[in-house]
Design an enzyme around this catalytic site. Sequence first.
Site, PDB file in Angstrom:
ATOM      1  N   HIS A  20       0.836  -1.207   0.000  1.00  0.00           N
ATOM      2  CA  HIS A  20       0.000   0.000   0.000  1.00  0.00           C
ATOM      3  C   HIS A  20       0.870   1.255   0.000  1.00  0.00           C
ATOM      4  CE1 HIS A  20      -4.011  -1.750   0.642  1.00  0.00           C
ATOM      5  NE2 HIS A  20      -3.330  -2.727   1.226  1.00  0.00           N
ATOM      6  N   SER A  48     -21.610  30.669   8.526  1.00  0.00           N
ATOM      7  CA  SER A  48     -21.618  30.174   9.900  1.00  0.00           C
ATOM      8  C   SER A  48     -20.387  30.614  10.663  1.00  0.00           C
ATOM      9  CB  SER A  48     -21.661  28.657   9.890  1.00  0.00           C
ATOM     10  OG  SER A  48     -20.416  28.168   9.452  1.00  0.00           O
ATOM     11  N   GLY A  49     -19.387  31.104   9.929  1.00  0.00           N
ATOM     12  CA  GLY A  49     -18.128  31.416  10.593  1.00  0.00           C
ATOM     13  C   GLY A  49     -17.104  30.325  10.358  1.00  0.00           C
ATOM     14  N   GLY A  50     -17.556  29.183   9.863  1.00  0.00           N
ATOM     15  CA  GLY A  50     -16.650  28.073   9.589  1.00  0.00           C
ATOM     16  C   GLY A  50     -16.020  28.214   8.213  1.00  0.00           C
ATOM     17  N   VAL A  51     -15.011  27.381   7.980  1.00  0.00           N
ATOM     18  CA  VAL A  51     -14.216  27.557   6.766  1.00  0.00           C
ATOM     19  C   VAL A  51     -15.000  27.200   5.498  1.00  0.00           C
ATOM     20  CG1 VAL A  51     -13.059  25.342   7.137  1.00  0.00           C
ATOM     21  CG2 VAL A  51     -12.028  27.001   5.640  1.00  0.00           C
ATOM     22  N   ASP A  52     -15.837  26.185   5.551  1.00  0.00           N
ATOM     23  CA  ASP A  52     -16.503  25.758   4.319  1.00  0.00           C
ATOM     24  C   ASP A  52     -17.457  26.828   3.783  1.00  0.00           C
ATOM     25  OD1 ASP A  52     -15.131  23.487   4.900  1.00  0.00           O
ATOM     26  OD2 ASP A  52     -16.858  22.367   5.613  1.00  0.00           O
ATOM     27  N   SER A  53     -18.278  27.357   4.656  1.00  0.00           N
ATOM     28  CA  SER A  53     -19.214  28.374   4.163  1.00  0.00           C
ATOM     29  C   SER A  53     -18.461  29.654   3.814  1.00  0.00           C
ATOM     30  CB  SER A  53     -20.329  28.648   5.167  1.00  0.00           C
ATOM     31  OG  SER A  53     -19.858  29.383   6.270  1.00  0.00           O
ATOM     32  N   ALA A  54     -17.374  29.925   4.514  1.00  0.00           N
ATOM     33  CA  ALA A  54     -16.594  31.130   4.212  1.00  0.00           C
ATOM     34  C   ALA A  54     -15.991  31.037   2.815  1.00  0.00           C
ATOM     35  CB  ALA A  54     -15.490  31.306   5.251  1.00  0.00           C
ATOM     36  N   LYS A  69     -10.966  18.509   2.843  1.00  0.00           N
ATOM     37  CA  LYS A  69     -10.880  19.599   3.813  1.00  0.00           C
ATOM     38  C   LYS A  69      -9.590  20.419   3.685  1.00  0.00           C
ATOM     39  CE  LYS A  69     -12.704  21.732   6.956  1.00  0.00           C
ATOM     40  NZ  LYS A  69     -14.107  22.083   6.873  1.00  0.00           N
TER      41      LYS A  69
END
Length: 555
Positions: A210, A264-270, A411
């Site tokens: 692997h 929301s303040g989080g990285v994804d929505s930002a 992410k």
Amino acid sequence: MKNEQSHRIPTTDDIEVSTYLGIAKELHGEQATPEPKPLPPGERETIVVIDFGSQYSMLIARRIRECHVYCELVPWDTPWEKIAPLNPRGFVLSGGPASVYNPDVPLALPYIYDKHLPVMGICYGTQVIIHQLGGQISPGEKHEYGHAILYLNTEDCPLFASLPTSFPVWMSHGDQILETPPDFKTLAYTDNSPIAVAGNDEGIFGLQFHPEVVHTPVGKTIFQNFVYKVCGCQGNWTPANFVAESIEKIKKQVGKGKAICALSGGVDSAVTATLVHQAIGNNLTCIFINNGLLRRQEPERVLNTFLSNLKMNVSYVDGSERFLERLKGVTNPETKRHAIGEEFIKIFEEEAAKLGKVNFLAQGTLYPDVIESSSASETKASATIKTHHNVGGLPARMKLSLIEPLRYLFKDEVREVGLALGLPEDMTWRQPFPGPGLAIRIVGEVTRERLEILRAADWIVMNEIKKANLYRQLWQSFAVLTGIKSVGVTGDYRSYGYTIAIRAINSNDAMTAEWAHLPYDLLARMSDRIVNEVPNVNRVVYDITSKPPATIEWE
Ligand code: XMP
């Protein structure tokens, strides 16, 4: 309770919005996810990972992306019509639990060989190649699991360019290659596997080990060699290219339409909001609902970034009072979640209604969510894409189409894109924060007083963790206001105050987690500061439980 499991939403980061929309799904019924339109051929080079069900399949995709080559993971039975638009430059056949001689096992579809593209098999993927091209596989006499030393038979195999003639690898297989197919050579061996790597001059390779796991230290070089030297990729998968490409795509998709996005303040929505804003400017309105359950200074920080710095249209609603009112007397964690989710949707809809006609909703769905929701090889029966909680939660009556620019990102890639877009580091590196916020870190009823206590304690924890340079390293670190009060001595007086628990954990995906072995002096500093600076707290404990059996949050 309808579904005991459902509240624990193992989302990546920007959980707030997804949770609320997940709850909306339950309230309003599901809406199918539109399939993203494939890019025209030639625009992007892709390595396609054919997933035979290995636990490491997603890791393979990540390793290839780290080489700046775009990669998608598809179920083993994906037809060529779906693969062709990706402009594949090569295939990787993943490992998997099956054994090639058993009936009805997944095998490679004919196009894997007919298209004359390079192929790299890993473990079960290798056995598939050997079996289908005329070699022989036998159940290994000695199952190989764990570390092994790989010895190369040849110095001129492009897959092993610039590697030493022997190196440690990670083995995990039962079946073995007994005989290579015609035109294949044995390229490497281990003590237990006389044929540990086989390949032909067409660029088809089979590896019994692997390369994707960290226990194969030269794994990255092997992937680099495969994508660049064998497949001839250019390596154009970079945050800057992704940003440019996404902006074009969003422009085309939205045209003159109007979009909304919940911040929301989080990285994804930002990152989602910033990308969409760069594409359509003021035709995007972000809705930022302060539920009063955020950490200290969080609302100010979000508004400052989006309103003042990025000059976006932000519709800000301070819903603190409404949420507090809904939470009055609520102690059950599930009831809390539902109350918060329902209130959010109500406010979100009220705000959206004020904007007139809106056509699109931008969401920060990530690739692991998509993979998790889509069919895996073993789940053929559910081959239609399951709507994910992130995806399916649109209130149906709003009739919005989705913009999901992060749909194919991991992410860490989202963070890189965030940095490329100029978002502040404290936003791109924010630790995951649950949608219901501090409400599920207060055991028992949520009151204004308790929120203030928790906010103050949480601020100290975050502060000290950041000062100790541990914030990025830890998956999450925070304070919990336990429901316990205990006796103490404060000054010369007996006190009866709250107990704060500190929680700090390491994890890769929040599905499992280990409590972090924080240095004692750091724990001491946090404890001292909390009891000295936060009124009504006279005791601090450190949570030394891993997940399982505990969960990360206390509620
Ligand atoms: P647990 O507590 O289940 O948490 O180990 C796993 C991850 O999910 C987050 N979490 C939530 N996120 N809504 C969210 O958006 C929720 O209701 C919720 N509950 C837990 C938690 O912070 C951790 O990252």
